[in-house]
Design a protein around this motif. Structure first.
Motif, PDB file in Angstrom:
ATOM      1  N   GLY A 235      14.692  -2.553   2.782  1.00  0.00           N
ATOM      2  CA  GLY A 235      15.522  -1.419   3.130  1.00  0.00           C
ATOM      3  C   GLY A 235      15.310  -0.948   4.555  1.00  0.00           C
ATOM      4  O   GLY A 235      14.637  -1.598   5.358  1.00  0.00           O
ATOM      5  N   PRO A 236      15.887   0.207   4.900  1.00  0.00           N
ATOM      6  CA  PRO A 236      15.801   0.718   6.277  1.00  0.00           C
ATOM      7  C   PRO A 236      14.387   1.166   6.629  1.00  0.00           C
ATOM      8  O   PRO A 236      13.647   1.650   5.780  1.00  0.00           O
ATOM      9  N   VAL A 237      14.044   1.007   7.913  1.00  0.00           N
ATOM     10  CA  VAL A 237      12.691   1.332   8.377  1.00  0.00           C
ATOM     11  C   VAL A 237      12.740   2.134   9.665  1.00  0.00           C
ATOM     12  O   VAL A 237      13.355   1.727  10.650  1.00  0.00           O
ATOM     13  N   LYS A 238      12.112   3.291   9.641  1.00  0.00           N
ATOM     14  CA  LYS A 238      11.779   4.077  10.824  1.00  0.00           C
ATOM     15  C   LYS A 238      10.394   4.660  10.564  1.00  0.00           C
ATOM     16  O   LYS A 238      10.173   5.265   9.518  1.00  0.00           O
TER      17      LYS A 238
ATOM     18  N   THR B 212       8.714   4.878   4.402  1.00  0.00           N
ATOM     19  CA  THR B 212       8.841   4.737   2.952  1.00  0.00           C
ATOM     20  C   THR B 212      10.074   3.926   2.599  1.00  0.00           C
ATOM     21  O   THR B 212      11.185   4.225   3.062  1.00  0.00           O
ATOM     22  N   THR B 213       9.886   2.921   1.782  1.00  0.00           N
ATOM     23  CA  THR B 213      10.993   2.094   1.303  1.00  0.00           C
ATOM     24  C   THR B 213      11.394   2.550  -0.100  1.00  0.00           C
ATOM     25  O   THR B 213      10.638   3.250  -0.778  1.00  0.00           O
ATOM     26  N   PRO B 214      12.580   2.159  -0.547  1.00  0.00           N
ATOM     27  CA  PRO B 214      13.061   2.650  -1.847  1.00  0.00           C
ATOM     28  C   PRO B 214      12.192   2.182  -3.020  1.00  0.00           C
ATOM     29  O   PRO B 214      11.539   1.150  -2.971  1.00  0.00           O
ATOM     30  N   SER B 215      12.230   2.981  -4.068  1.00  0.00           N
ATOM     31  CA  SER B 215      11.597   2.611  -5.341  1.00  0.00           C
ATOM     32  C   SER B 215      12.681   2.412  -6.394  1.00  0.00           C
ATOM     33  O   SER B 215      13.750   3.028  -6.334  1.00  0.00           O
TER      34      SER B 215
ATOM     35  N   LEU C 194       0.870  -1.178   0.000  1.00  0.00           N
ATOM     36  CA  LEU C 194       0.000   0.000   0.000  1.00  0.00           C
ATOM     37  C   LEU C 194       0.906   1.227   0.000  1.00  0.00           C
ATOM     38  O   LEU C 194       1.621   1.463   0.981  1.00  0.00           O
ATOM     39  N   PRO C 195       0.926   1.993  -1.105  1.00  0.00           N
ATOM     40  CA  PRO C 195       1.751   3.207  -1.096  1.00  0.00           C
ATOM     41  C   PRO C 195       1.460   4.046   0.131  1.00  0.00           C
ATOM     42  O   PRO C 195       0.298   4.224   0.520  1.00  0.00           O
ATOM     43  N   VAL C 196       2.504   4.555   0.732  1.00  0.00           N
ATOM     44  CA  VAL C 196       2.341   5.188   2.040  1.00  0.00           C
ATOM     45  C   VAL C 196       1.393   6.384   1.991  1.00  0.00           C
ATOM     46  O   VAL C 196       0.733   6.696   2.987  1.00  0.00           O
ATOM     47  N   GLU C 197       1.287   7.016   0.827  1.00  0.00           N
ATOM     48  CA  GLU C 197       0.371   8.161   0.738  1.00  0.00           C
ATOM     49  C   GLU C 197      -1.082   7.732   0.914  1.00  0.00           C
ATOM     50  O   GLU C 197      -1.950   8.555   1.209  1.00  0.00           O
ATOM     51  N   LEU C 198      -1.342   6.447   0.689  1.00  0.00           N
ATOM     52  CA  LEU C 198      -2.733   5.980   0.670  1.00  0.00           C
ATOM     53  C   LEU C 198      -3.212   5.418   2.009  1.00  0.00           C
ATOM     54  O   LEU C 198      -4.369   5.029   2.131  1.00  0.00           O
ATOM     55  N   LEU C 199      -2.326   5.352   3.016  1.00  0.00           N
ATOM     56  CA  LEU C 199      -2.771   4.880   4.326  1.00  0.00           C
ATOM     57  C   LEU C 199      -3.544   5.994   5.025  1.00  0.00           C
ATOM     58  O   LEU C 199      -2.980   7.044   5.352  1.00  0.00           O
TER      59      LEU C 199
ATOM     60  N   ALA D  13      -2.398   0.513  12.657  1.00  0.00           N
ATOM     61  CA  ALA D  13      -1.937   0.060  11.344  1.00  0.00           C
ATOM     62  C   ALA D  13      -0.617   0.738  11.009  1.00  0.00           C
ATOM     63  O   ALA D  13      -0.464   1.955  11.180  1.00  0.00           O
ATOM     64  N   TRP D  14       0.329  -0.065  10.507  1.00  0.00           N
ATOM     65  CA  TRP D  14       1.676   0.410  10.196  1.00  0.00           C
ATOM     66  C   TRP D  14       2.003  -0.016   8.773  1.00  0.00           C
ATOM     67  O   TRP D  14       1.870  -1.179   8.412  1.00  0.00           O
ATOM     68  N   ASP D  15       2.461   0.956   7.974  1.00  0.00           N
ATOM     69  CA  ASP D  15       2.697   0.700   6.555  1.00  0.00           C
ATOM     70  C   ASP D  15       4.160   0.976   6.223  1.00  0.00           C
ATOM     71  O   ASP D  15       4.637   2.104   6.387  1.00  0.00           O
TER      72      ASP D  15
END
Length: 399
Positions: free
Chosen positions: A357-360, A367-370, A141-146, A153-155
């Motif tokens: 990738g890295p997560v915070k 957001t993860t890399p594209s 789920l693209p983060v903009e859409l959460l 809920a965590w995206d």
């Protein structure tokens, strides 16, 4: 075998507000997670394994992470090693079934946390997680859409804007007149994606020379193609379902419309794209994972699943499932007591790298890399960013 398509990541924007407005969150209920140190820690997922969307590769990623943890004796919670049990329920792409299954996972199976499904179902599941006060870790789920929820809920996934930025960075290196033909499905999701991509294109120095909205299931793209030809657009951005993209690509060839650069949003990730043969060669696609980007655990994922899933996008879905589960297991281990409330609190302080990738997390999103890939001879190869990439090839099938 159908698997999660990054295309499905886009299919959410329009209906988020409507679903939330209809009260799909269900009744507020306290969860009943198991806390006995003698029992395995139960996590669960209601995921689509049949019907319109089949997420077998994501489920395999979930199981891979659980198996790895259990092979090491389990995860450590408050100094005690505990095994993990993953309960997987097939919701058959049906939202009502998903809602019932999520409640069953928490209230009957005593799942202390949930893993997501994909796309719109993830948004639907957010309401259930909030109502049950049980953490839900999702990707796809693209983060903009959460939507803003109640914090359960965590995206962790890529962003629509990042994908567009990467595409325009790549497009700037190609020899084109920077004129775009934008084609979207005529629903709200298509409109939102088109506006986002078009707006970012203008900021990057490109011009949307022609923009067309088409109904799903369109088979005649002659007016769309004519718009591209008459405006001299040398870049095509097509945001459509796979069958519609396939039909348009064939008609572009027949009508001798030859954009120099083309990306398929929604459609090009599907393994079915290779059915176009040489006609699809050179088409670009946004990816959430590649095997050449140096991401964590890439070798393990490839070694275990490359034979089952030869397509790069399918392997990316395995990586996605593994990524989600690793984040969740890390939070459970740090929670101190493996209760839903403590796990949810631990997720907020996540600071680690996993398969994507890295997560915070910030505001429950990370957001993860594209990456941008390109079809060539039935395979997808990373072409952007430059590290780990092969050179961009021409849109061979249409030229």
């Amino acid at each position: 075998m159908r698997t999660v398509r990054p295309s499905l990541r886009w299919a959410c924007a329009a209906v988020c507000a409507a679903l939330l407005a209809t009260g799909c969150a269900g009744n507020s209920t306290s969860s009943a997670g198991s806390t006995s140190s003698n029992d395995p820690i139960v996590i669960g997922t209601s995921i689509s394994l049949s019907g319109a969307v089949v997420l077998t590769s994501v489920k395999d990623g979930y199981q891979l992470a659980v198996d790895k943890a259990n092979a090491a004796g389990g995860i450590t919670v408050d100094g005690v090693k505990r095994k993990v049990k993953l309960v997987v329920l097939d919701n058959r792409s049906d939202t009502n079934t998903m809602v019932q299954q999520v409640r069953s996972l928490v209230l009957s199976d005593h799942a202390v946390a949930l893993l997501g499904s994909c796309c719109q179902q993830n948004i639907d599941m957010q309401g259930q997680a909030d109502a049950l006060k049980t953490p839900l870790l999702m990707g796809a789920l693209p983060v903009e859409l959460l939507p803003a929820g109640q914090g359960y809920a965590w995206d962790s996934f890529q962003s629509l804007a990042d994908g567009a930025d990467k595409f325009y960075e790549l497009a700037a290196t190609a020899s084109t007149n920077k004129k775009i033909l934008m084609v979207n499905t005529n629903d709200a999701q298509g409109k939102a994606t088109g506006e986002l991509w078009g707006g970012l294109g203008e900021k990057a120095g490109f011009t949307v020379a022609a923009s067309k909205a088409v109904p799903g299931g369109t088979t005649d793209f002659s007016d769309v193609i004519q718009a591209g030809r008459s405006t001299g657009a040398q870049i095509l951005i097509a945001n459509m379902t796979p069958p519609d993209c396939f039909a348009m690509w064939k008609q572009m060839k027949a009508l001798a419309y030859k954009p120099k650069l083309a990306i398929g949003l929604q459609c090009a990730q599907t393994p079915g794209w290779s059915s176009l043969g040489a006609l699809g060669d050179g088409t670009l696609v946004q990816l959430n994972w590649t095997d050449s980007a140096g991401l964590p655990d890439t070798r393990m994922i490839v070694d275990k699943f490359a034979k089952k899933y030869p397509a790069l996008n399918d392997l990316g879905s395995v990586a996605l499932g593994y990524h989600e589960t690793e984040l969740l297991l890390d939070a459970i281990s740090r929670s101190g007591d493996a209760t839903p409330a403590a796990i949810n609190k631990a997720l907020a302080t996540t600071d680690m790298s996993s398969a994507l990738g890295p997560v915070k997390f910030k505001d429950n999103k990370s957001t993860t890399p594209s990456f941008i890939g390109q079809w060539e001879n039935g395979k997808i190869q990373q072409v952007w960013p430059a590290k780990g990439a092969v050179p961009l090839k021409s849109l061979a099938g249409l030229n």
